[in-house]
Write a protein that holds these residues in place. Sequence first.
Motif, PDB file in Angstrom:
ATOM      1  N   SER A  46       2.279   5.555   0.081  1.00 26.76           N
ATOM      2  CA  SER A  46       2.318   6.929  -0.390  1.00 26.76           C
ATOM      3  C   SER A  46       3.175   7.669   0.624  1.00 26.76           C
ATOM      4  O   SER A  46       2.759   7.835   1.782  1.00 26.76           O
ATOM      5  CB  SER A  46       0.913   7.531  -0.451  1.00 26.76           C
ATOM      6  N   GLU A  47       4.362   8.050   0.194  1.00 22.01           N
ATOM      7  CA  GLU A  47       5.378   8.579   1.106  1.00 22.01           C
ATOM      8  C   GLU A  47       5.640   7.501   2.163  1.00 22.01           C
ATOM      9  O   GLU A  47       6.003   6.410   1.803  1.00 22.01           O
ATOM     10  CB  GLU A  47       4.956   9.934   1.666  1.00 22.01           C
ATOM     11  N   GLU A  48       5.411   7.758   3.422  1.00 20.30           N
ATOM     12  CA  GLU A  48       5.680   6.756   4.449  1.00 20.30           C
ATOM     13  C   GLU A  48       4.410   6.155   5.032  1.00 20.30           C
ATOM     14  O   GLU A  48       4.455   5.501   6.071  1.00 20.30           O
ATOM     15  CB  GLU A  48       6.545   7.366   5.570  1.00 20.30           C
ATOM     16  N   ARG A  49       3.291   6.361   4.346  1.00 22.49           N
ATOM     17  CA  ARG A  49       2.013   5.866   4.856  1.00 22.49           C
ATOM     18  C   ARG A  49       1.483   4.750   3.961  1.00 22.49           C
ATOM     19  O   ARG A  49       1.427   4.901   2.733  1.00 22.49           O
ATOM     20  CB  ARG A  49       1.011   7.006   4.905  1.00 22.49           C
ATOM     21  N   PRO A  50       1.046   3.614   4.559  1.00 27.07           N
ATOM     22  CA  PRO A  50       0.453   2.555   3.735  1.00 27.07           C
ATOM     23  C   PRO A  50      -0.927   2.981   3.236  1.00 27.07           C
ATOM     24  O   PRO A  50      -1.713   3.562   3.985  1.00 27.07           O
ATOM     25  CB  PRO A  50       0.343   1.377   4.707  1.00 27.07           C
ATOM     26  N   VAL A  51      -1.194   2.722   1.958  1.00 26.41           N
ATOM     27  CA  VAL A  51      -2.476   3.113   1.367  1.00 26.41           C
ATOM     28  C   VAL A  51      -3.207   1.931   0.725  1.00 26.41           C
ATOM     29  O   VAL A  51      -4.322   2.094   0.236  1.00 26.41           O
ATOM     30  CB  VAL A  51      -2.300   4.257   0.340  1.00 26.41           C
ATOM     31  N   GLY A  52      -2.587   0.770   0.721  1.00 27.55           N
ATOM     32  CA  GLY A  52      -3.228  -0.411   0.154  1.00 27.55           C
ATOM     33  C   GLY A  52      -2.391  -1.640   0.391  1.00 27.55           C
ATOM     34  O   GLY A  52      -1.192  -1.544   0.692  1.00 27.55           O
ATOM     35  N   SER A  53      -3.028  -2.792   0.268  1.00 25.81           N
ATOM     36  CA  SER A  53      -2.290  -4.044   0.424  1.00 25.81           C
ATOM     37  C   SER A  53      -3.057  -5.189  -0.205  1.00 25.81           C
ATOM     38  O   SER A  53      -4.254  -5.091  -0.481  1.00 25.81           O
ATOM     39  CB  SER A  53      -2.025  -4.347   1.907  1.00 25.81           C
ATOM     40  N   CYS A  54      -2.348  -6.269  -0.427  1.00 25.47           N
ATOM     41  CA  CYS A  54      -2.938  -7.539  -0.836  1.00 25.47           C
ATOM     42  C   CYS A  54      -1.919  -8.630  -0.549  1.00 25.47           C
ATOM     43  O   CYS A  54      -0.751  -8.354  -0.290  1.00 25.47           O
ATOM     44  CB  CYS A  54      -3.358  -7.556  -2.304  1.00 25.47           C
ATOM     45  N   GLU A  55      -2.388  -9.845  -0.575  1.00 24.61           N
ATOM     46  CA  GLU A  55      -1.509 -10.986  -0.360  1.00 24.61           C
ATOM     47  C   GLU A  55      -1.620 -11.918  -1.553  1.00 24.61           C
ATOM     48  O   GLU A  55      -2.725 -12.170  -2.045  1.00 24.61           O
ATOM     49  CB  GLU A  55      -1.932 -11.732   0.910  1.00 24.61           C
TER      50      GLU A  55
END
Length: 164
Positions: A46-55
Amino acid sequence: MRISQCREEDVETLDAHMPFRGATSHHGVRWARQREGRGTFLVAWSEERPVGSCEVRWEGCEAPEVRAVHPDCPEVNGLGVWPETLRSQGIGTALIKEAERLATARGCPAIGLGVEKNNPRAHALYDRLGYRPSTPYLDCWSYEDGAGVTHRVADACVFMVKLF
């Protein structure tokens, strides 16, 4: 929001904004698997901030119970959205859809993921996205805390599969 594959320079930002247990960054471990071609580490921004992830683990689930039934099924692993106030806003769904897109592009006939049995909210999401329960298993893992103490964890899970 945008979703991209993790870059090496993203790992430090992920460590600063997204929680992990233990003294060693699981973001770095996921990046290393991606660099080796064994996984694809996806990050929602979201903009330059990570808000989620998965592999996406192309080698599949590590649990022997799951491998016996689904030996060639890639696994969506470690899906998370942070902070918790952003959950139920489509970030997890977008990450899963991107994982599915990558799997179909590779010609995979299915993709799977594990869900803890005591997580009905996640189970409902995966069910809504077309995943069906397949194989119960124990997700066994460990981490070392800042004091050097190793903690072993065993979560009762079910592996869910979506056919393409």
